[in-house]
Enzyme design. Structure first.
Site, PDB file in Angstrom:
ATOM      1  N   ASP A 162       0.836  -1.207   0.000  1.00 26.16           N
ATOM      2  CA  ASP A 162       0.000   0.000   0.000  1.00 26.16           C
ATOM      3  C   ASP A 162       0.863   1.248   0.000  1.00 26.16           C
ATOM      4  OD1 ASP A 162      -2.196  -1.464   0.076  1.00 26.16           O
ATOM      5  OD2 ASP A 162      -2.894  -0.809   2.064  1.00 26.16           O
ATOM      6  N   TYR A 163       1.910   1.190   0.825  1.00 30.33           N
ATOM      7  CA  TYR A 163       2.774   2.358   0.966  1.00 30.33           C
ATOM      8  C   TYR A 163       3.447   2.682  -0.368  1.00 30.33           C
ATOM      9  CZ  TYR A 163       6.478   5.391   2.717  1.00 30.33           C
ATOM     10  OH  TYR A 163       7.324   6.449   2.921  1.00 30.33           O
ATOM     11  N   PHE A 211       2.413   1.841  -3.297  1.00 24.16           N
ATOM     12  CA  PHE A 211       1.373   2.286  -4.222  1.00 24.16           C
ATOM     13  C   PHE A 211       1.076   3.773  -4.005  1.00 24.16           C
ATOM     14  CE2 PHE A 211      -2.996   3.237  -5.377  1.00 24.16           C
ATOM     15  CZ  PHE A 211      -3.067   2.732  -6.667  1.00 24.16           C
ATOM     16  N   ASP A 212       0.878   4.151  -2.741  1.00 22.21           N
ATOM     17  CA  ASP A 212       0.546   5.547  -2.443  1.00 22.21           C
ATOM     18  C   ASP A 212       1.676   6.483  -2.860  1.00 22.21           C
ATOM     19  OD1 ASP A 212      -1.942   4.941  -1.474  1.00 22.21           O
ATOM     20  OD2 ASP A 212      -1.255   4.686   0.593  1.00 22.21           O
ATOM     21  N   LEU A 244     -10.508   9.369  -0.088  1.00 23.38           N
ATOM     22  CA  LEU A 244      -9.953  10.352   0.852  1.00 23.38           C
ATOM     23  C   LEU A 244      -8.531  10.680   0.440  1.00 23.38           C
ATOM     24  CD1 LEU A 244     -11.038   8.562   4.130  1.00 23.38           C
ATOM     25  CD2 LEU A 244     -11.816  10.817   3.423  1.00 23.38           C
ATOM     26  N   GLU A 248     -11.939   9.021  13.380  1.00 22.55           N
ATOM     27  CA  GLU A 248     -12.481   7.658  13.295  1.00 22.55           C
ATOM     28  C   GLU A 248     -11.381   6.713  12.847  1.00 22.55           C
ATOM     29  OE1 GLU A 248     -15.491   7.774  10.275  1.00 22.55           O
ATOM     30  OE2 GLU A 248     -16.700   9.197  11.397  1.00 22.55           O
ATOM     31  N   LYS A 275      -9.812   4.028  10.258  1.00 25.01           N
ATOM     32  CA  LYS A 275      -9.917   3.755   8.826  1.00 25.01           C
ATOM     33  C   LYS A 275      -9.920   2.239   8.674  1.00 25.01           C
ATOM     34  CE  LYS A 275      -8.235   5.243   4.340  1.00 25.01           C
ATOM     35  NZ  LYS A 275      -8.260   3.965   3.668  1.00 25.01           N
ATOM     36  N   ASP A 291      -9.965  -1.362   7.292  1.00 24.21           N
ATOM     37  CA  ASP A 291      -9.294  -1.864   6.093  1.00 24.21           C
ATOM     38  C   ASP A 291     -10.147  -2.947   5.450  1.00 24.21           C
ATOM     39  OD1 ASP A 291      -7.391  -2.015   4.205  1.00 24.21           O
ATOM     40  OD2 ASP A 291      -5.919  -3.085   5.414  1.00 24.21           O
ATOM     41  N   ARG A 331     -17.941   0.366  -4.548  1.00 27.69           N
ATOM     42  CA  ARG A 331     -17.490   1.673  -5.015  1.00 27.69           C
ATOM     43  C   ARG A 331     -17.191   1.661  -6.511  1.00 27.69           C
ATOM     44  NH1 ARG A 331     -12.367   4.990  -2.787  1.00 27.69           N
ATOM     45  NH2 ARG A 331     -11.315   3.076  -3.386  1.00 27.69           N
ATOM     46  N   TYR A 358     -20.132   4.413   8.245  1.00 29.10           N
ATOM     47  CA  TYR A 358     -19.485   5.681   8.584  1.00 29.10           C
ATOM     48  C   TYR A 358     -20.076   6.922   7.918  1.00 29.10           C
ATOM     49  CZ  TYR A 358     -16.933   4.556   4.283  1.00 29.10           C
ATOM     50  OH  TYR A 358     -16.611   4.222   3.013  1.00 29.10           O
ATOM     51  N   LYS A 403     -12.510  14.027  10.010  1.00 29.25           N
ATOM     52  CA  LYS A 403     -13.539  14.720   9.238  1.00 29.25           C
ATOM     53  C   LYS A 403     -13.982  15.975   9.973  1.00 29.25           C
ATOM     54  CE  LYS A 403     -15.277  10.270   7.691  1.00 29.25           C
ATOM     55  NZ  LYS A 403     -16.263   9.209   7.869  1.00 29.25           N
ATOM     56  N   LYS A 413      -2.373   7.489   7.343  1.00 27.15           N
ATOM     57  CA  LYS A 413      -2.152   6.046   7.234  1.00 27.15           C
ATOM     58  C   LYS A 413      -0.927   5.616   8.028  1.00 27.15           C
ATOM     59  CE  LYS A 413      -3.910   4.093   3.209  1.00 27.15           C
ATOM     60  NZ  LYS A 413      -3.673   3.679   1.837  1.00 27.15           N
ATOM     61  N   CYS A 455      13.246 -35.481   0.472  1.00 22.48           N
ATOM     62  CA  CYS A 455      12.291 -35.235   1.561  1.00 22.48           C
ATOM     63  C   CYS A 455      12.999 -35.248   2.922  1.00 22.48           C
ATOM     64  CB  CYS A 455      11.200 -36.292   1.503  1.00 22.48           C
ATOM     65  SG  CYS A 455      10.038 -36.155   2.885  1.00 22.48           S
ATOM     66  N   CYS A 506      11.543 -38.553   4.804  1.00 24.84           N
ATOM     67  CA  CYS A 506      11.727 -39.949   4.368  1.00 24.84           C
ATOM     68  C   CYS A 506      12.801 -40.093   3.299  1.00 24.84           C
ATOM     69  CB  CYS A 506      10.410 -40.514   3.853  1.00 24.84           C
ATOM     70  SG  CYS A 506       9.936 -39.841   2.254  1.00 24.84           S
ATOM     71  N   CYS A 541       6.828 -34.587  -2.130  1.00 19.31           N
ATOM     72  CA  CYS A 541       7.378 -35.904  -1.828  1.00 19.31           C
ATOM     73  C   CYS A 541       6.285 -36.879  -2.245  1.00 19.31           C
ATOM     74  CB  CYS A 541       7.659 -36.030  -0.327  1.00 19.31           C
ATOM     75  SG  CYS A 541       7.870 -37.745   0.185  1.00 19.31           S
ATOM     76  N   CYS A 557       5.735 -41.980   3.944  1.00 20.13           N
ATOM     77  CA  CYS A 557       6.380 -40.787   4.511  1.00 20.13           C
ATOM     78  C   CYS A 557       5.608 -40.379   5.784  1.00 20.13           C
ATOM     79  CB  CYS A 557       6.364 -39.684   3.462  1.00 20.13           C
ATOM     80  SG  CYS A 557       7.080 -38.153   4.037  1.00 20.13           S
TER      81      CYS A 557
END
Ligand code: IVH
Length: 524
Positions: A9-10, A12-13, A59, A88, A90, A92, A111, A199, A266, A290, A384, A387, A402, A408
């Protein structure tokens, strides 16, 4: 269910912010389909698409407390009168808009792209905390918005069940909630214990003049809203109050029974909200702070390999214990050989461990700068660990296996554990320890042998009292009465999980009928 992201997420943001900066600098290069022009997720084709009456905005968000201070200063420049803020959590999960007409659940829409979303009413109706009929008084026709999420306990249980069925674990509660809401079978959705916090109320004219009063009104109508007593929602009058709320949940969020990825602030008064207005994508009267995903560095002490009941080999990293997100982490799954190669793990590496959305911590990177000069790469095993059979990996499969399924030990024990489980033969009085002993003593080599066990054999075992032995034999006898679908499931055949077992049992009734079925009959 492919609801996975390639980046955190980080990341991406941060990338989105960089893109927005470049688009401001070079507007002539803006692509009309740029991700910055989208408010949210994709609209898929499976469900009917409907237009939102009120656009579903997102947001603006920040990871910096300074930016929260700046946001609050900007608000004060526009609004001269006293300002109250509502803080409030957030949640997830997945945003949802639900319409009620004359107090009755009418429809629920995701959404989507913010302008139009998918109509997923049958799935949302299965969520217990969403009322189907409201307590009066209620507005004639209105929409309420909230976040559907999967509580941590439900997520953990679901993954335990999946593990038993030899299905891959889901990555995190948010993606699981999102994937669940897109299932075509609302019956399957109802089994997933989704939950929802509301919310925001959306209507043409509101009887309430503040957001806070609307939320508490939603509570009176029967919706699940945050508890004031638990500080899950709080009215504050200045930026210090906001920062206090952020600091409180930064520490306490690990104790919540669901995941949050930040907090939302808000402006409380609807009139002040109107004065502040909106940008193209988000309201100026709200912002989210965040929390960064926690990441710690620790030493990779060794890699061990677990053998599942189907013979699948899972590499596990053994780490120097490190404190992360409320728990001490000692082990992290490495999933498979490919994942190990991607990380380019070397013996004695310093690794970064994260516990973001995921419950099971994962190694996200290696600190190559701290690698010892002659460190050897960690090489996936070829035989393995239980065995010594040579491992095989089919083309297109991620996992090594295996194939010694009859001898086994972890496979034999795992198959018996699965067979006696609640969803299968449901045999009481037979725990993992007893199964270990039965296999070690050579009394049992497969599930069929359980039914040849004698009272004398059981009594000869360590710590097996007369009563326990009788209970176990009773349990085995009773298990012969379980429905056929449970027997099929208990056999733990690959690709024959709970759903397929149910279908097979319904169509064929007996094992012989399945045995003599042709490919064509099975497909039909
Ligand atoms: S208010 C106009 N409040 O965060 C914005 N959103 O980018 C209205 N979310 O997916 C949203 N908790 O579903 C609001 N307490 C909260 C929230 C919240 C989670 C989600 C929302 C949306 C995203 C906003």
């Amino acid at each position: 269910m492919k609801n996975e992201s390639a980046v955190s997420d980080y990341e991406f943001d941060m990338l989105l912010k960089e893109l927005e900066g470049l688009e401001t600098q070079y507007p002539q290069l803006i692509d009309p389909n740029s991700p910055s022009k989208r408010v949210g997720g994709d609209v898929t084709k499976k469900f009917d698409t409907v237009k939102h009456k009120y656009p579903m905005l997102s947001l603006s968000n920040t990871y910096s407390k300074e930016e929260i201070v700046e946001w609050e200063e900007r608000i004060k420049k526009t609004i001269e009168s006293e300002i109250e803020y509502v803080c409030e959590l957030k949640y997830d999960g997945v945003a949802i808009g639900i319409r009620y007409v004359n107090g009755i659940f009418h429809s629920a829409v995701t959404r989507g792209d913010g302008t139009q979303g998918e109509l997923i009413s049958p799935n949302v109706r299965t969520i217990n905390s969403i009322p189907l009929k409201l307590k009066a008084p209620f507005p004639d026709d209105f929409e309420i918005r909230g976040e559907i999420f999967m509580p941590l306990a439900a997520f953990e249980q679901l993954n335990l069940d999946r593990e038993k069925e030899d299905l891959p674990a889901f990555a995190n509660p948010r993606n699981t909630a999102s994937g669940t809401l897109k299932l075509q079978d609302s019956g399957a959705v109802s089994e997933r214990s989704l939950d929802c916090f509301l919310y925001g109320l959306y209507q043409d004219r509101s009887a309430q003049s503040t957001h806070y009063d609307s939320v508490s009104y939603a509570g009176d109508m029967g919706f699940k809203i945050p508890r004031v007593a638990d500080n899950m929602i709080s009215k504050v009058s200045n930026v210090d109050g906001i920062l206090e709320f952020i600091a409180y949940w930064e520490e306490k969020r690990k104790d919540l029974p669901f995941e949050i990825d930040g907090i939302v602030i808000k402006v409380n008064s609807y009139q002040q909200q109107e004065e502040l207005g909106y940008t193209a994508k988000s309201p100026r009267w709200a912002i989210s702070f965040k929390y960064k995903t926690e990441r710690v560095q620790t030493l990779l002490e060794s890699v061990s390999y677990q053998v599942g009941r189907t013979g699948a080999i899972t590499p596990v990293a053994n780490l120097t214990p490190v404190y992360l997100g409320g728990t001490t982490v000692k082990r992290a799954s490495l999933h498979n050989a490919e994942q190990m190669e991607k990380l380019d793990l070397h013996e004695g590496d310093q690794v970064y461990v994260e516990k973001g959305g995921e419950i099971i911590p994962k190694i996200v990177d290696v600190n190559a700068g701290e690698r010892l000069p002659n460190a050897k790469p960690v090489v996936f095993i070829t035989s393995c660990p239980a065995c010594s059979s040579i491992l095989v990996k089919e083309e297109g499969e991620a996992q090594h296996y295996c194939c010694n399924e009859k001898e086994c030990p972890p496979q034999v024990k795992g198959k018996i554990e699965h067979f006696i489980g609640r969803k299968a033969m449901d045999i009481d009085g037979l725990g993992a320890e007893t199964i270990d002993a039965l296999v070690e003593l050579g009394f049992v080599h497969n599930v069929a042998d359980l039914y040849d066990l004698t009272y004398e054999q059981l009594l000869s075992m360590d710590r097996m009292a007369d009563k326990s032995a009788r209970n176990l034999l009773d349990g085995l006898e009773q298990s012969k009465q379980v429905p056929f679908e449970k027997v099929l499931f208990g056999l733990g055949i690959r690709f024959v999980g709970a759903t397929v077992s149910k279908k097979l049992a319904k169509a064929f009734l007996t094992m012989d009928a399945i045995r003599s079925a042709s490919y064509v009959v099975l497909v039909v």
